[in-house]
Design a protein around this motif. Structure first.
Motif, PDB file in Angstrom:
ATOM      1  N   PHE A   1      73.501  -6.474  40.970  1.00  0.00           N
ATOM      2  CA  PHE A   1      73.645  -5.025  40.877  1.00  0.00           C
ATOM      3  C   PHE A   1      74.755  -4.559  41.817  1.00  0.00           C
ATOM      4  CE2 PHE A   1      69.266  -5.633  39.436  1.00  0.00           C
ATOM      5  CZ  PHE A   1      69.209  -4.794  38.333  1.00  0.00           C
ATOM      6  N   VAL A   2      75.711  -3.826  41.288  1.00  0.00           N
ATOM      7  CA  VAL A   2      76.726  -3.165  42.113  1.00  0.00           C
ATOM      8  C   VAL A   2      76.348  -1.689  42.165  1.00  0.00           C
ATOM      9  CG1 VAL A   2      79.157  -2.522  42.318  1.00  0.00           C
ATOM     10  CG2 VAL A   2      78.522  -4.840  41.610  1.00  0.00           C
ATOM     11  N   LEU A   3      76.072  -1.193  43.364  1.00  0.00           N
ATOM     12  CA  LEU A   3      75.542   0.152  43.569  1.00  0.00           C
ATOM     13  C   LEU A   3      76.638   1.061  44.119  1.00  0.00           C
ATOM     14  CD1 LEU A   3      72.247  -0.976  45.375  1.00  0.00           C
ATOM     15  CD2 LEU A   3      72.601  -0.675  42.899  1.00  0.00           C
ATOM     16  N   LEU A   4      76.988   2.092  43.370  1.00  0.00           N
ATOM     17  CA  LEU A   4      78.078   2.990  43.747  1.00  0.00           C
ATOM     18  C   LEU A   4      77.514   4.329  44.203  1.00  0.00           C
ATOM     19  CD1 LEU A   4      80.500   2.251  40.764  1.00  0.00           C
ATOM     20  CD2 LEU A   4      80.314   1.064  42.973  1.00  0.00           C
ATOM     21  N   HIS A   5      77.724   4.646  45.467  1.00  0.00           N
ATOM     22  CA  HIS A   5      77.168   5.884  46.026  1.00  0.00           C
ATOM     23  C   HIS A   5      77.959   7.109  45.563  1.00  0.00           C
ATOM     24  CE1 HIS A   5      80.460   6.388  48.971  1.00  0.00           C
ATOM     25  NE2 HIS A   5      80.385   5.076  49.157  1.00  0.00           N
ATOM     26  N   GLY A   6      77.304   8.259  45.661  1.00  0.00           N
ATOM     27  CA  GLY A   6      77.928   9.504  45.259  1.00  0.00           C
ATOM     28  C   GLY A   6      78.708  10.153  46.384  1.00  0.00           C
ATOM     29  N   ALA A   7      79.195  11.351  46.122  1.00  0.00           N
ATOM     30  CA  ALA A   7      79.966  12.095  47.117  1.00  0.00           C
ATOM     31  C   ALA A   7      79.110  12.387  48.353  1.00  0.00           C
ATOM     32  CB  ALA A   7      80.473  13.402  46.511  1.00  0.00           C
ATOM     33  N   TRP A   8      79.772  12.410  49.516  1.00  0.00           N
ATOM     34  CA  TRP A   8      79.182  12.730  50.824  1.00  0.00           C
ATOM     35  C   TRP A   8      78.248  11.654  51.350  1.00  0.00           C
ATOM     36  CZ3 TRP A   8      78.635  16.558  46.859  1.00  0.00           C
ATOM     37  CH2 TRP A   8      79.691  17.483  46.840  1.00  0.00           C
ATOM     38  N   HIS A   9      77.988  10.620  50.585  1.00  0.00           N
ATOM     39  CA  HIS A   9      77.069   9.573  50.997  1.00  0.00           C
ATOM     40  C   HIS A   9      77.815   8.293  51.371  1.00  0.00           C
ATOM     41  CE1 HIS A   9      74.284  12.398  49.208  1.00  0.00           C
ATOM     42  NE2 HIS A   9      73.279  11.714  49.732  1.00  0.00           N
ATOM     43  N   THR A  10      77.104   7.373  51.967  1.00  0.00           N
ATOM     44  CA  THR A  10      77.634   6.063  52.317  1.00  0.00           C
ATOM     45  C   THR A  10      76.739   5.003  51.687  1.00  0.00           C
ATOM     46  OG1 THR A  10      76.309   5.665  54.313  1.00  0.00           O
ATOM     47  CG2 THR A  10      78.272   7.066  54.566  1.00  0.00           C
ATOM     48  N   PRO A  11      77.124   3.737  51.756  1.00  0.00           N
ATOM     49  CA  PRO A  11      76.264   2.684  51.186  1.00  0.00           C
ATOM     50  C   PRO A  11      74.851   2.656  51.768  1.00  0.00           C
ATOM     51  CG  PRO A  11      78.464   1.832  51.562  1.00  0.00           C
ATOM     52  CD  PRO A  11      78.429   3.192  52.196  1.00  0.00           C
ATOM     53  N   ARG A  12      74.661   3.253  52.937  1.00  0.00           N
ATOM     54  CA  ARG A  12      73.321   3.240  53.546  1.00  0.00           C
ATOM     55  C   ARG A  12      72.293   3.979  52.693  1.00  0.00           C
ATOM     56  NH1 ARG A  12      76.494   4.292  58.057  1.00  0.00           N
ATOM     57  NH2 ARG A  12      75.939   6.514  58.012  1.00  0.00           N
ATOM     58  N   CYS A  13      72.748   4.876  51.823  1.00  0.00           N
ATOM     59  CA  CYS A  13      71.778   5.610  50.986  1.00  0.00           C
ATOM     60  C   CYS A  13      71.010   4.672  50.058  1.00  0.00           C
ATOM     61  CB  CYS A  13      72.491   6.699  50.183  1.00  0.00           C
ATOM     62  SG  CYS A  13      73.522   6.115  48.803  1.00  0.00           S
TER      63      CYS A  13
ATOM     64  N   LEU B   1      66.474   0.876  48.164  1.00  0.00           N
ATOM     65  CA  LEU B   1      66.550   0.203  46.862  1.00  0.00           C
ATOM     66  C   LEU B   1      66.982  -1.249  47.022  1.00  0.00           C
ATOM     67  CD1 LEU B   1      66.496   0.216  43.778  1.00  0.00           C
ATOM     68  CD2 LEU B   1      68.848   1.069  43.828  1.00  0.00           C
ATOM     69  N   VAL B   2      67.950  -1.490  47.888  1.00  0.00           N
ATOM     70  CA  VAL B   2      68.412  -2.866  48.128  1.00  0.00           C
ATOM     71  C   VAL B   2      67.250  -3.742  48.566  1.00  0.00           C
ATOM     72  CG1 VAL B   2      69.829  -4.300  49.665  1.00  0.00           C
ATOM     73  CG2 VAL B   2      70.809  -2.252  48.614  1.00  0.00           C
ATOM     74  N   SER B   3      66.402  -3.191  49.431  1.00  0.00           N
ATOM     75  CA  SER B   3      65.241  -3.939  49.915  1.00  0.00           C
ATOM     76  C   SER B   3      64.279  -4.263  48.779  1.00  0.00           C
ATOM     77  CB  SER B   3      64.519  -3.130  50.995  1.00  0.00           C
ATOM     78  OG  SER B   3      63.360  -3.791  51.443  1.00  0.00           O
ATOM     79  N   GLU B   4      64.026  -3.283  47.910  1.00  0.00           N
ATOM     80  CA  GLU B   4      63.116  -3.506  46.785  1.00  0.00           C
ATOM     81  C   GLU B   4      63.689  -4.514  45.794  1.00  0.00           C
ATOM     82  OE1 GLU B   4      60.020  -2.461  46.451  1.00  0.00           O
ATOM     83  OE2 GLU B   4      60.179  -1.490  48.412  1.00  0.00           O
TER      84      GLU B   4
ATOM     85  N   ALA C   1      62.318  -8.557  44.683  1.00  0.00           N
ATOM     86  CA  ALA C   1      62.157  -9.064  43.317  1.00  0.00           C
ATOM     87  C   ALA C   1      63.132 -10.197  43.007  1.00  0.00           C
ATOM     88  CB  ALA C   1      62.347  -7.916  42.322  1.00  0.00           C
ATOM     89  N   GLY C   2      63.910 -10.586  44.016  1.00  0.00           N
ATOM     90  CA  GLY C   2      64.814 -11.712  43.833  1.00  0.00           C
ATOM     91  C   GLY C   2      66.168 -11.355  43.255  1.00  0.00           C
ATOM     92  N   TYR C   3      66.569 -10.089  43.386  1.00  0.00           N
ATOM     93  CA  TYR C   3      67.848  -9.652  42.835  1.00  0.00           C
ATOM     94  C   TYR C   3      68.835  -9.332  43.955  1.00  0.00           C
ATOM     95  CZ  TYR C   3      65.999  -9.343  38.106  1.00  0.00           C
ATOM     96  OH  TYR C   3      65.461  -9.646  36.878  1.00  0.00           O
ATOM     97  N   GLU C   4      70.048  -9.798  43.762  1.00  0.00           N
ATOM     98  CA  GLU C   4      71.125  -9.517  44.700  1.00  0.00           C
ATOM     99  C   GLU C   4      71.762  -8.178  44.348  1.00  0.00           C
ATOM    100  OE1 GLU C   4      75.493 -11.424  45.979  1.00  0.00           O
ATOM    101  OE2 GLU C   4      74.184 -12.468  44.547  1.00  0.00           O
ATOM    102  N   SER C   5      72.171  -7.435  45.372  1.00  0.00           N
ATOM    103  CA  SER C   5      72.887  -6.187  45.139  1.00  0.00           C
ATOM    104  C   SER C   5      73.997  -6.028  46.169  1.00  0.00           C
ATOM    105  CB  SER C   5      71.940  -4.987  45.184  1.00  0.00           C
ATOM    106  OG  SER C   5      71.292  -4.912  46.428  1.00  0.00           O
ATOM    107  N   ILE C   6      75.042  -5.331  45.760  1.00  0.00           N
ATOM    108  CA  ILE C   6      76.184  -5.061  46.625  1.00  0.00           C
ATOM    109  C   ILE C   6      76.474  -3.568  46.541  1.00  0.00           C
ATOM    110  CG2 ILE C   6      78.654  -5.474  47.002  1.00  0.00           C
ATOM    111  CD1 ILE C   6      78.272  -8.228  45.737  1.00  0.00           C
ATOM    112  N   ALA C   7      76.642  -2.928  47.703  1.00  0.00           N
ATOM    113  CA  ALA C   7      76.913  -1.494  47.743  1.00  0.00           C
ATOM    114  C   ALA C   7      78.202  -1.259  48.528  1.00  0.00           C
ATOM    115  CB  ALA C   7      75.750  -0.747  48.388  1.00  0.00           C
ATOM    116  N   PRO C   8      79.334  -1.236  47.838  1.00  0.00           N
ATOM    117  CA  PRO C   8      80.611  -1.054  48.544  1.00  0.00           C
ATOM    118  C   PRO C   8      80.772   0.364  49.075  1.00  0.00           C
ATOM    119  CG  PRO C   8      80.960  -1.004  46.178  1.00  0.00           C
ATOM    120  CD  PRO C   8      79.521  -1.368  46.384  1.00  0.00           C
ATOM    121  N   ALA C   9      81.521   0.491  50.149  1.00  0.00           N
ATOM    122  CA  ALA C   9      81.878   1.803  50.690  1.00  0.00           C
ATOM    123  C   ALA C   9      83.084   2.335  49.919  1.00  0.00           C
ATOM    124  CB  ALA C   9      82.208   1.693  52.173  1.00  0.00           C
TER     125      ALA C   9
END
Length: 254
Positions: free
Chosen positions: A6-18, A22-25, A29-37
């Motif tokens: 999963f590649v997670l793209l944050h919205g305006a005013w937010h950072t990958p920390r948002c 979800l990343v933890s959940e 379940a055994g799924y990798e995710s990446i949230a670029p800044a």
């Protein structure tokens, strides 16, 4: 067969920390995710969203080099940058070139699902922006003040949690709202749209309009519309539900 990333793209005013809950959940379940800044959030401001597009495309391309299947999840503003960044990276285009891996699904979370040639606001203006978006043309930034964070982003979260989240909000680049889309990935990649019914009423109406307009505009691969009783950021207020939903949608395409 390996699980998609999963590649997670944050919205305006937010950072990958948002995305942290979800990343933890997903990891449970055994799924990798990446949230670029994405560079249009934060300072200094960027003149447009081209740096965002470069980061998104580079992140996905790096995974495809490893022959991974990818699900791109977009929230709010990043529906525009995500949708315009993936030209040629869809699974079908890669298979046609005898390449492995590809973007197998898009998931829009109350995000801008828009066609080619879409511009949020004409250059030099604050048209189509709500009053809570405080604009500073000289500084080149748009900000959301802490007192507006709950009504804008976190309608279903308690006030103490909102106060903590509001401290992490960043300025967003004015120029990103003046940029124009060049590609509509949802025409080529199976797409899920999530409408959060406890969001701002205007946002709920706008989200439904975007989906309906996209379907009427020509070829598309929008195959599922999900409604959830949640505010603008369900990955924070309902991370377990969000993770389960993303995994279920991803399984349709792998």
């Amino acid at each position: 067969m390996s699980k998609p990333v999963f590649v997670l793209l944050h919205g305006a005013w937010h950072t990958p920390r948002c995305w942290d809950r979800l990343v933890s959940e997903l990891a449970k379940a055994g799924y990798e995710s990446i949230a670029p800044a994405l560079p249009s959030t934060g300072t200094p401001p960027t003149p447009d969203w081209s740096a965002d597009v470069e980061i998104i495309r580079g992140t996905v391309s790096g995974l495809l080099k490893k022959e991974r299947d990818v699900v791109v999840v977009m929230h709010s503003f990043s529906g525009m940058t995500g949708g315009t960044s993936l030209d040629g990276l869809d699974k079908d285009s890669r298979v046609a070139k005898n390449l492995k891996g590809g973007v197998v699904r898009l998931i829009y979370v109350v995000a801008f699902l828009v066609p080619e040639g879409f511009q949020h606001s004409p250059r030099g203006t604050r048209d189509n922006m709500v009053p809570e978006m405080k604009t500073d043309l000289e500084a080149g930034t748009i900000t959301v003040q802490p007192e507006h964070a709950k009504s804008m982003f976190y309608q279903d979260l308690d006030n103490d949690t909102v106060a903590g989240l509001a401290k992490e909000l960043q300025p967003h680049s004015f120029g990103a709202f003046w940029s124009t889309t060049t590609h509509a990935a949802w025409r080529y990649i199976p797409t899920t749209y999530i409408i959060c019914t406890a969001d701002m009423p205007t946002t709920v109406t706008a989200a439904q309009y975007l989906v309906d307009s996209a379907k009427e505009s020509g070829p598309h691969k929008i195959d599922n519309l999900i409604k959830v009783d949640a505010g603008h950021s369900p990955f924070i207020s309902k991370p377990e539900w969000t993770a389960s939903t993303l995994i279920g949608e991803a399984s349709k395409s792998v």
